[in-house]
Design a protein around this motif. Sequence first.
Motif, PDB file in Angstrom:
ATOM      1  N   GLY A  35       0.841  -1.191   0.000  1.00  0.00           N
ATOM      2  CA  GLY A  35       0.000   0.000   0.000  1.00  0.00           C
ATOM      3  C   GLY A  35       0.868   1.229   0.000  1.00  0.00           C
ATOM      4  N   PRO A  36       0.289   2.375  -0.359  1.00  0.00           N
ATOM      5  CA  PRO A  36       1.092   3.596  -0.415  1.00  0.00           C
ATOM      6  C   PRO A  36       1.667   3.945   0.959  1.00  0.00           C
ATOM      7  N   SER A  37       2.745   4.661   0.931  1.00  0.00           N
ATOM      8  CA  SER A  37       3.394   5.052   2.178  1.00  0.00           C
ATOM      9  C   SER A  37       2.445   5.890   3.027  1.00  0.00           C
ATOM     10  N   GLY A  38       2.392   5.588   4.303  1.00  0.00           N
ATOM     11  CA  GLY A  38       1.551   6.349   5.216  1.00  0.00           C
ATOM     12  C   GLY A  38       0.091   5.924   5.209  1.00  0.00           C
ATOM     13  N   CYS A  39      -0.210   4.743   4.641  1.00  0.00           N
ATOM     14  CA  CYS A  39      -1.610   4.338   4.547  1.00  0.00           C
ATOM     15  C   CYS A  39      -2.059   3.569   5.783  1.00  0.00           C
ATOM     16  N   GLY A  40      -1.169   3.336   6.720  1.00  0.00           N
ATOM     17  CA  GLY A  40      -1.599   2.706   7.966  1.00  0.00           C
ATOM     18  C   GLY A  40      -1.181   1.249   8.110  1.00  0.00           C
ATOM     19  N   LYS A  41      -0.209   0.814   7.326  1.00  0.00           N
ATOM     20  CA  LYS A  41       0.213  -0.588   7.402  1.00  0.00           C
ATOM     21  C   LYS A  41       0.879  -0.885   8.753  1.00  0.00           C
ATOM     22  N   SER A  42       1.850  -0.049   9.089  1.00  0.00           N
ATOM     23  CA  SER A  42       2.514  -0.248  10.380  1.00  0.00           C
ATOM     24  C   SER A  42       1.513  -0.100  11.515  1.00  0.00           C
ATOM     25  N   THR A  43       0.604   0.848  11.344  1.00  0.00           N
ATOM     26  CA  THR A  43      -0.400   1.068  12.377  1.00  0.00           C
ATOM     27  C   THR A  43      -1.217  -0.197  12.606  1.00  0.00           C
ATOM     28  N   PHE A  44      -1.623  -0.844  11.525  1.00  0.00           N
ATOM     29  CA  PHE A  44      -2.409  -2.062  11.691  1.00  0.00           C
ATOM     30  C   PHE A  44      -1.598  -3.157  12.390  1.00  0.00           C
ATOM     31  N   LEU A  45      -0.348  -3.289  12.010  1.00  0.00           N
ATOM     32  CA  LEU A  45       0.475  -4.302  12.678  1.00  0.00           C
ATOM     33  C   LEU A  45       0.603  -4.000  14.176  1.00  0.00           C
ATOM     34  N   SER A  46       0.731  -2.730  14.506  1.00  0.00           N
ATOM     35  CA  SER A  46       0.819  -2.366  15.925  1.00  0.00           C
ATOM     36  C   SER A  46      -0.464  -2.718  16.668  1.00  0.00           C
ATOM     37  N   ILE A  47      -1.591  -2.568  15.978  1.00  0.00           N
ATOM     38  CA  ILE A  47      -2.860  -2.943  16.605  1.00  0.00           C
ATOM     39  C   ILE A  47      -2.887  -4.455  16.846  1.00  0.00           C
ATOM     40  N   LEU A  48      -2.469  -5.204  15.823  1.00  0.00           N
ATOM     41  CA  LEU A  48      -2.432  -6.664  15.960  1.00  0.00           C
ATOM     42  C   LEU A  48      -1.494  -7.087  17.086  1.00  0.00           C
ATOM     43  N   LEU A  49      -0.417  -6.371  17.197  1.00  0.00           N
ATOM     44  CA  LEU A  49       0.568  -6.695  18.223  1.00  0.00           C
ATOM     45  C   LEU A  49       0.010  -6.366  19.604  1.00  0.00           C
ATOM     46  N   GLY A  50      -0.969  -5.461  19.640  1.00  0.00           N
ATOM     47  CA  GLY A  50      -1.581  -5.097  20.925  1.00  0.00           C
ATOM     48  C   GLY A  50      -0.963  -3.872  21.552  1.00  0.00           C
ATOM     49  N   LEU A  51      -0.169  -3.120  20.772  1.00  0.00           N
ATOM     50  CA  LEU A  51       0.459  -1.921  21.332  1.00  0.00           C
ATOM     51  C   LEU A  51      -0.490  -0.740  21.340  1.00  0.00           C
ATOM     52  N   ILE A  52      -1.359  -0.664  20.316  1.00  0.00           N
ATOM     53  CA  ILE A  52      -2.341   0.412  20.310  1.00  0.00           C
ATOM     54  C   ILE A  52      -3.717  -0.201  20.059  1.00  0.00           C
ATOM     55  N   HIS A  53      -4.750   0.517  20.438  1.00  0.00           N
ATOM     56  CA  HIS A  53      -6.104  -0.004  20.312  1.00  0.00           C
ATOM     57  C   HIS A  53      -6.881   0.822  19.310  1.00  0.00           C
ATOM     58  N   PRO A  54      -7.633   0.161  18.443  1.00  0.00           N
ATOM     59  CA  PRO A  54      -8.414   0.895  17.454  1.00  0.00           C
ATOM     60  C   PRO A  54      -9.523   1.657  18.155  1.00  0.00           C
ATOM     61  N   ASP A  55      -9.925   2.831  17.580  1.00  0.00           N
ATOM     62  CA  ASP A  55     -11.039   3.507  18.237  1.00  0.00           C
ATOM     63  C   ASP A  55     -12.388   3.183  17.604  1.00  0.00           C
ATOM     64  N   SER A  56     -12.379   2.333  16.571  1.00  0.00           N
ATOM     65  CA  SER A  56     -13.657   1.758  16.143  1.00  0.00           C
ATOM     66  C   SER A  56     -13.377   0.377  15.573  1.00  0.00           C
ATOM     67  N   GLY A  57     -14.403  -0.444  15.513  1.00  0.00           N
ATOM     68  CA  GLY A  57     -14.244  -1.804  15.010  1.00  0.00           C
ATOM     69  C   GLY A  57     -13.518  -2.677  16.009  1.00  0.00           C
ATOM     70  N   GLU A  58     -13.152  -3.885  15.560  1.00  0.00           N
ATOM     71  CA  GLU A  58     -12.471  -4.774  16.496  1.00  0.00           C
ATOM     72  C   GLU A  58     -11.524  -5.700  15.747  1.00  0.00           C
ATOM     73  N   VAL A  59     -10.492  -6.146  16.462  1.00  0.00           N
ATOM     74  CA  VAL A  59      -9.557  -7.113  15.905  1.00  0.00           C
ATOM     75  C   VAL A  59      -9.557  -8.335  16.819  1.00  0.00           C
ATOM     76  N   LEU A  60      -9.833  -9.501  16.228  1.00  0.00           N
ATOM     77  CA  LEU A  60      -9.936 -10.720  17.019  1.00  0.00           C
ATOM     78  C   LEU A  60      -8.856 -11.696  16.610  1.00  0.00           C
ATOM     79  N   MET A  61      -8.407 -12.472  17.581  1.00  0.00           N
ATOM     80  CA  MET A  61      -7.538 -13.599  17.272  1.00  0.00           C
ATOM     81  C   MET A  61      -8.096 -14.787  18.045  1.00  0.00           C
ATOM     82  N   HIS A  62      -8.236 -15.900  17.378  1.00  0.00           N
ATOM     83  CA  HIS A  62      -8.923 -17.051  17.982  1.00  0.00           C
ATOM     84  C   HIS A  62     -10.296 -16.629  18.478  1.00  0.00           C
TER      85      HIS A  62
END
Lengths: 263, 256, 287
Positions: B42-69
């Motif tokens: 994706g283009p630079s600055g589109c939120g790729k690293s941000t999403f990985l950080s959410i998956l990692l659990g470092l930051i929390h999304p302010d809408s929607g949800e991310v589930l594992m298992h």
Amino acid sequence: MAEETTVRQSFAARYRNFLLGALAVVLFFAAWQAVFLWVPFNPLFITKPSLIAAGYVDLIESGELFHDLAVSSVPFFLGLGAAVIIGVPLGILMGWRPRVGYALDPLMTIFYASPLVALAPLLVIFFGVGVWGKSIIVFTLSVFPFIFNAYAGVHAVDRLLINVVRSLGGGEWALYRKVIFPSVLPYIVAASRVAVGRALIAVLVGEFFAASEGIGFAISRFGDIFAMDRMFGCILTVMVIAVILTEGIRWAERAAFPWRVGR
Amino acid sequence: MTGYIQGRNVGLTFRPPNRAPVRALGGFDIEVEEGEFLSIVGPSGCGKSTFLSILLGLIHPDSGEVLMHGRRISGPGSDRAMVFQEFGLLPWRTVQHNIELGLELKKVPKEKRRAAAARLVSLVGLTGFEAHYPHELSGGMKQRVGLARALATDPEVLLMDEPFAALDAQTRDLMQVELLRIWREAKKTVLFVTHQIDEAIYLSDRVMVMSKRPGRAKRIFAIKLPRPREYEMRVTPEFNDLKLEIWNTLKDEIAA
Amino acid sequence: MAETQTLQTPVVAARDRAEESDAPARSLWRRMEPWAFGLGSIVVLLLVWQFLPSFVPMKAGTKLFFTVPSHIAGTLWRMFATGSVWAPLGVSATAFAIGLGLAIAAGLPLGILLGRSTVLNAMFDPFITAFNATPRLVFLPLLMLWFGIGLWSKVAIVFLGALFPLLINTYEGVRNSDKLLINVVRSFGANEWDIARLVVLPNSLPFIIVGLRLAIGRAILGVVVAEFFGAQDGLGVIMVRAASGFRVDVVFAGLIIFAGLSLLMTGLVQLLEKRMSRWRPDHANAG
Ligand SMILES: Nc1ncnc2c1ncn2[C@@H]1O[C@H](COP(=O)(O)OP(=O)(O)OP(=O)(O)O)[C@@H](O)[C@H]1O
Ligand SMILES: [Mg+2]
């Protein structure tokens, strides 16, 4: 978009840190006052804000406080002034003439590293604790920051600027005026912040020894007679003055030399 | 069957103090199967690293949800580990001690840590550099330390944020092969962020193309190339068609 | 001092370059020059001081106040030879060590706490600014009332003097911690304590060392001043008594001992700094 958000930021958000700090100070004094509702109050060892305030009114109305402050400020400014007048040129000379620098650097470093305040008893015996004695203590403690910062300031002078001025036909004096002083000035202002702290120490040391007036004398005398309220009043006054002086210089630094902010 | 990792309508806005807020992700959906290798471009600055950080659990999304298992991710866990885009090595630790970091925090005894670190050092080809400090390594070497550190805790999910960006082309090729081997043998799930379409196709089961900020999943390409992947596959017409198609999808987002 | 050797002002540098052609002997001289001038000035000062009484006639009263370097050296030698220095020095050193130790024990955790919490930081800021700007000496009469004359009022003043440089520098170091590294260790399951231990503390170490150097200076100052006014024992007490008994040589000997201690401690800290900074990029070059 940027403007919109800055405008929308509430007063509380923008001044959050300031408000928190002010709140903490108010809480501190309130707690100090309130704690004696539970803890027994012994006026010989501690006091409370209400008593300090009452005592402070006395100090001001009797003119004692202003008198003591005036007495202390004379050696403070005389000593500091002499420190600037002697320290800055000496530092510049050391920086500008390498041989002078070579000769004086180790000597000055030795002086700067030793706790010169240890000479205070001697100075007091030599010169007494009148205006001159105190001025000399102030000078002794506060001259070295000026020497060393002026010295460092000259070393930081941009060589390119010197060549520019030379190539435009500037002589030695023009160099001093146009390049060296402006470059060294921020260093001297920074030195004055350190020097002011040392000068305050010097005044207090001198007055604790054997003076008969001055703010340091007032503090130790009120301590001797267990007048805790007025002692605290004087201590708080010194704290406020110290904060105004150092923060004032810091503010001046930021305003006058914005490019040096962050050093 | 519900997905192994699921993100539904994930949105996140950064609100730096005294600056305009940045909406990094908005309405982002993702579904990852267990054991899958998924690349994200994706283009630079589109939120790729941000999403990985959410998956990692470092930051929390302010809408929607991310589930594992099927459970909401509430913080970091040893089932996930990240290879950071900017390395993130502790400068005061040697290579060996950097690799041991995760194990140390899991209270693994010293002997075992030593052994695991030694194995990983040779895996990423840093033998002889165990006692070096990060500032004594090249960019590519630092990146390999970061990879070894993430592998050390043996996570189920490996989050890789442009892990090969600092490598030279040859090392990069070797590391790709190595990564595929680790992935196959250890049966890990990999989320792999890259700017190189080649790399994404070569490694992945699926490639997700993200829109420009605020990032969403724009389109997902299934890569049907046979496994194990061979280097020669990169020059097949099939490969090049895919590459062109992905590039065309991405191009609009970058140009706009 | 290294600075004076490398930094030359341009005027002289240009002049020197013009003369560069002649003789390698000159370059040896140029390397020795700073040392020669530095030592020379000290020697000249000592000699003038030593022989001043032989050239300048002094009144009896002035003579009472005057001492010469050889006399000071003799006094210093005797203080150590007879061992009379150790008891008071021990008293001073005890106050110094306890005060500095307490300041470290309080300053580091507090600095880390304030660096990690913006709210606490904002709340403590006015107090720290005020105490740091104020010469701690102003509290001495109060501390003497509270802790009595002796060890603990000295400890208190040393503590107050050393606390703030340590606290403020630790705080700056913590604030300066790399956010990414904190995230990295958090991603491996670190709690606040692990973060402090693994990232914040090592990152703040260079700042803390600077703080420690300042703190040592302030602590020595604290000991000296406290002993001038609020003690019955210690090297400072000896100095005040000597001053009022016109034993100027003893005052200078005391000053030299304090200066030596200050240099020794700073040297130790520098050594510590060198040992702990092996990981720093500039370390190899700084050697
Ligand atoms: N901590 C932060 N505070 C404020 N804004 C941030 C922060 N982190 C990221 N952003 C913003 O969020 C957006 C997305 O950032 P992110 O790092 O996720 O991009 P990316 O897709 O990884 O980009 P790249 O490919 O360049 O690495 C960017 O516009 C960035 O400026
Ligand atoms: Mg990124």
